[in-house]
Design a protein around this motif. Structure first.
Motif, PDB file in Angstrom:
ATOM      1  N   PHE A   3     -24.523  74.371   1.445  1.00  0.00           N
ATOM      2  CA  PHE A   3     -24.101  75.670   0.811  1.00  0.00           C
ATOM      3  C   PHE A   3     -23.553  76.569   1.858  1.00  0.00           C
ATOM      4  N   ARG A   4     -24.291  76.850   2.779  1.00  0.00           N
ATOM      5  CA  ARG A   4     -24.103  77.785   3.807  1.00  0.00           C
ATOM      6  C   ARG A   4     -23.010  77.386   4.846  1.00  0.00           C
ATOM      7  N   LYS A   5     -22.760  76.019   4.818  1.00  0.00           N
ATOM      8  CA  LYS A   5     -21.591  75.652   5.928  1.00  0.00           C
ATOM      9  C   LYS A   5     -20.468  75.418   5.256  1.00  0.00           C
ATOM     10  N   THR A   6     -19.322  75.247   6.044  1.00  0.00           N
ATOM     11  CA  THR A   6     -18.055  75.178   5.709  1.00  0.00           C
ATOM     12  C   THR A   6     -17.860  73.755   5.603  1.00  0.00           C
ATOM     13  N   ASP A   7     -16.607  73.488   5.040  1.00  0.00           N
ATOM     14  CA  ASP A   7     -16.034  72.067   4.921  1.00  0.00           C
ATOM     15  C   ASP A   7     -16.911  70.954   4.418  1.00  0.00           C
ATOM     16  N   ASN A   8     -17.584  71.237   3.301  1.00  0.00           N
ATOM     17  CA  ASN A   8     -18.216  70.245   2.633  1.00  0.00           C
ATOM     18  C   ASN A   8     -18.254  70.410   1.218  1.00  0.00           C
ATOM     19  N   LEU A   9     -18.742  69.251   0.527  1.00  0.00           N
ATOM     20  CA  LEU A   9     -18.746  69.075  -0.898  1.00  0.00           C
ATOM     21  C   LEU A   9     -19.260  70.142  -1.684  1.00  0.00           C
ATOM     22  N   GLU A  51     -13.161  62.598   0.563  1.00  0.00           N
ATOM     23  CA  GLU A  51     -13.773  61.742   1.685  1.00  0.00           C
ATOM     24  C   GLU A  51     -14.116  62.479   2.870  1.00  0.00           C
ATOM     25  N   LYS A  52     -13.274  63.587   3.081  1.00  0.00           N
ATOM     26  CA  LYS A  52     -13.355  64.471   4.358  1.00  0.00           C
ATOM     27  C   LYS A  52     -14.618  65.286   4.122  1.00  0.00           C
ATOM     28  N   LEU A  53     -14.682  65.842   2.757  1.00  0.00           N
ATOM     29  CA  LEU A  53     -15.613  66.864   2.594  1.00  0.00           C
ATOM     30  C   LEU A  53     -17.247  66.124   2.355  1.00  0.00           C
ATOM     31  N   ARG A  54     -16.931  64.771   1.851  1.00  0.00           N
ATOM     32  CA  ARG A  54     -18.302  64.226   1.800  1.00  0.00           C
ATOM     33  C   ARG A  54     -18.901  63.727   3.070  1.00  0.00           C
ATOM     34  N   GLU A  55     -18.105  63.668   4.140  1.00  0.00           N
ATOM     35  CA  GLU A  55     -18.638  63.260   5.607  1.00  0.00           C
ATOM     36  C   GLU A  55     -19.923  64.039   6.196  1.00  0.00           C
ATOM     37  N   PRO A  56     -19.784  65.414   5.848  1.00  0.00           N
ATOM     38  CA  PRO A  56     -21.024  66.361   6.429  1.00  0.00           C
ATOM     39  C   PRO A  56     -22.132  65.786   5.566  1.00  0.00           C
ATOM     40  N   LEU A 104     -23.020  63.211   4.011  1.00  0.00           N
ATOM     41  CA  LEU A 104     -23.486  61.600   4.416  1.00  0.00           C
ATOM     42  C   LEU A 104     -24.352  61.888   5.998  1.00  0.00           C
ATOM     43  N   SER A 105     -23.628  62.760   6.774  1.00  0.00           N
ATOM     44  CA  SER A 105     -24.418  62.886   8.163  1.00  0.00           C
ATOM     45  C   SER A 105     -25.556  63.541   7.962  1.00  0.00           C
ATOM     46  N   LEU A 106     -25.783  64.563   7.175  1.00  0.00           N
ATOM     47  CA  LEU A 106     -27.010  65.432   7.152  1.00  0.00           C
ATOM     48  C   LEU A 106     -28.160  64.309   5.979  1.00  0.00           C
ATOM     49  N   MET A 107     -27.495  63.436   5.358  1.00  0.00           N
ATOM     50  CA  MET A 107     -28.504  62.492   4.812  1.00  0.00           C
ATOM     51  C   MET A 107     -28.932  61.592   5.663  1.00  0.00           C
ATOM     52  N   LYS A 108     -27.942  61.206   6.574  1.00  0.00           N
ATOM     53  CA  LYS A 108     -28.458  60.248   7.766  1.00  0.00           C
ATOM     54  C   LYS A 108     -29.506  60.779   8.767  1.00  0.00           C
ATOM     55  N   GLU A 109     -29.020  62.070   9.153  1.00  0.00           N
ATOM     56  CA  GLU A 109     -29.784  62.535  10.232  1.00  0.00           C
ATOM     57  C   GLU A 109     -31.147  63.111   9.957  1.00  0.00           C
ATOM     58  N   GLN A 110     -31.162  63.709   8.521  1.00  0.00           N
ATOM     59  CA  GLN A 110     -32.608  64.430   8.210  1.00  0.00           C
ATOM     60  C   GLN A 110     -33.136  63.519   7.363  1.00  0.00           C
ATOM     61  N   LEU A 162     -27.295  55.610   2.468  1.00  0.00           N
ATOM     62  CA  LEU A 162     -26.723  55.570   1.326  1.00  0.00           C
ATOM     63  C   LEU A 162     -25.078  56.205   1.415  1.00  0.00           C
ATOM     64  N   ILE A 163     -24.237  55.522   0.778  1.00  0.00           N
ATOM     65  CA  ILE A 163     -23.005  56.005   0.859  1.00  0.00           C
ATOM     66  C   ILE A 163     -22.524  55.830  -1.048  1.00  0.00           C
ATOM     67  N   PRO A 164     -22.811  56.960  -1.458  1.00  0.00           N
ATOM     68  CA  PRO A 164     -22.526  56.986  -3.035  1.00  0.00           C
ATOM     69  C   PRO A 164     -21.126  56.571  -3.338  1.00  0.00           C
ATOM     70  N   GLU A 165     -20.927  56.208  -4.402  1.00  0.00           N
ATOM     71  CA  GLU A 165     -19.333  55.746  -5.009  1.00  0.00           C
ATOM     72  C   GLU A 165     -18.565  57.175  -4.962  1.00  0.00           C
ATOM     73  N   THR A 166     -17.508  56.910  -4.988  1.00  0.00           N
ATOM     74  CA  THR A 166     -16.545  58.313  -5.113  1.00  0.00           C
ATOM     75  C   THR A 166     -16.401  58.448  -6.497  1.00  0.00           C
ATOM     76  N   GLU A 167     -16.503  59.915  -6.754  1.00  0.00           N
ATOM     77  CA  GLU A 167     -16.536  60.494  -7.957  1.00  0.00           C
ATOM     78  C   GLU A 167     -15.103  60.663  -8.444  1.00  0.00           C
ATOM     79  N   THR A 168     -14.258  60.945  -7.478  1.00  0.00           N
ATOM     80  CA  THR A 168     -13.007  61.011  -8.002  1.00  0.00           C
ATOM     81  C   THR A 168     -11.804  60.320  -7.383  1.00  0.00           C
TER      82      THR A 168
END
Length: 187
Positions: free
Chosen positions: A48-54, A83-88, A90-96, A101-107
């Motif tokens: 939420f506090r970062k820019t450019d993500n879902l 896709e672009k907004l989901r990248e951060p 997915l990165s946080l999920m992987k790093e932390q 997991l790569i969830p299905e596309t919602e839209t």
């Protein structure tokens, strides 16, 4: 009571992630591979506090009462940017959380996509959700979108009833992070 809807501020992080969690609890638990509520709120707060993500404050509007207390939130963005907004995320999920997991596309894109809609329990049933949705529909239209879409859990008939009452039509069924949902949309 009429609530004021305004763009979220970065400082709203103390309330909004808890609202987002309410809207997507099981999904976030899949993302962090735990049912730890505090960790789920931490995950959403970081995003939420970062820019450019879902889940960024940039993509969120909040409903506030006459004392500027946040009582609801709605997060939406251009579906073509998913896709672009989901990248951060997915990165946080992987790093932390070591989660690949790569969830299905919602839209499918080509719409203003509403990712989360949540209302504080203290004002549920008082029209806040409807007001947020009507605001988002109007916002999407003023941004040039011909369609506003969202997904709704098949096990949440009250939400489906609200969306239908506001004019959303039921689209196709989709699987998302182990659950079954309908894509709903309004033109």
């Amino acid at each position: 009571m009429q609530y004021t809807i305004r763009p979220a501020k970065k400082e709203d992080y103390d309330v909004v992630p808890e609202l987002m969690l309410q809207a997507m609890e099981d999904i976030v638990f899949s993302f962090i591979q735990s049912e730890d509520i505090e960790e789920a709120i931490n995950f959403l707060t970081i995003l939420f506090r970062k820019t450019d993500n879902l889940y960024s404050y940039e993509n969120t509007f909040v409903a506030v009462d006459h004392e500027d207390n946040v009582v609801g939130s709605i997060t939406g963005y251009n579906g073509d940017d998913f896709e672009k907004l989901r990248e951060p995320v997915l990165s946080l999920m992987k790093e932390q959380y070591n989660n690949n997991l790569i969830p299905e596309t919602e839209t499918e894109g080509n719409e203003f996509y509403l990712d989360t809609v949540a209302v504080s329990p203290i004002v549920q049933g008082k029209g806040v959700g409807s007001q947020l949705l009507q605001f988002a529909i109007e916002h999407g239209k003023t941004q040039g979108f011909n369609q506003v879409g969202l997904i709704v859990d098949l096990e949440n008939p009250s939400a489906m009833k609200l969306y239908t009452r506001l004019g959303f039509k039921q689209g196709k069924a989709i699987d998302f992070v182990g659950g079954e949902y309908y894509h709903m949309y309004i033109n």
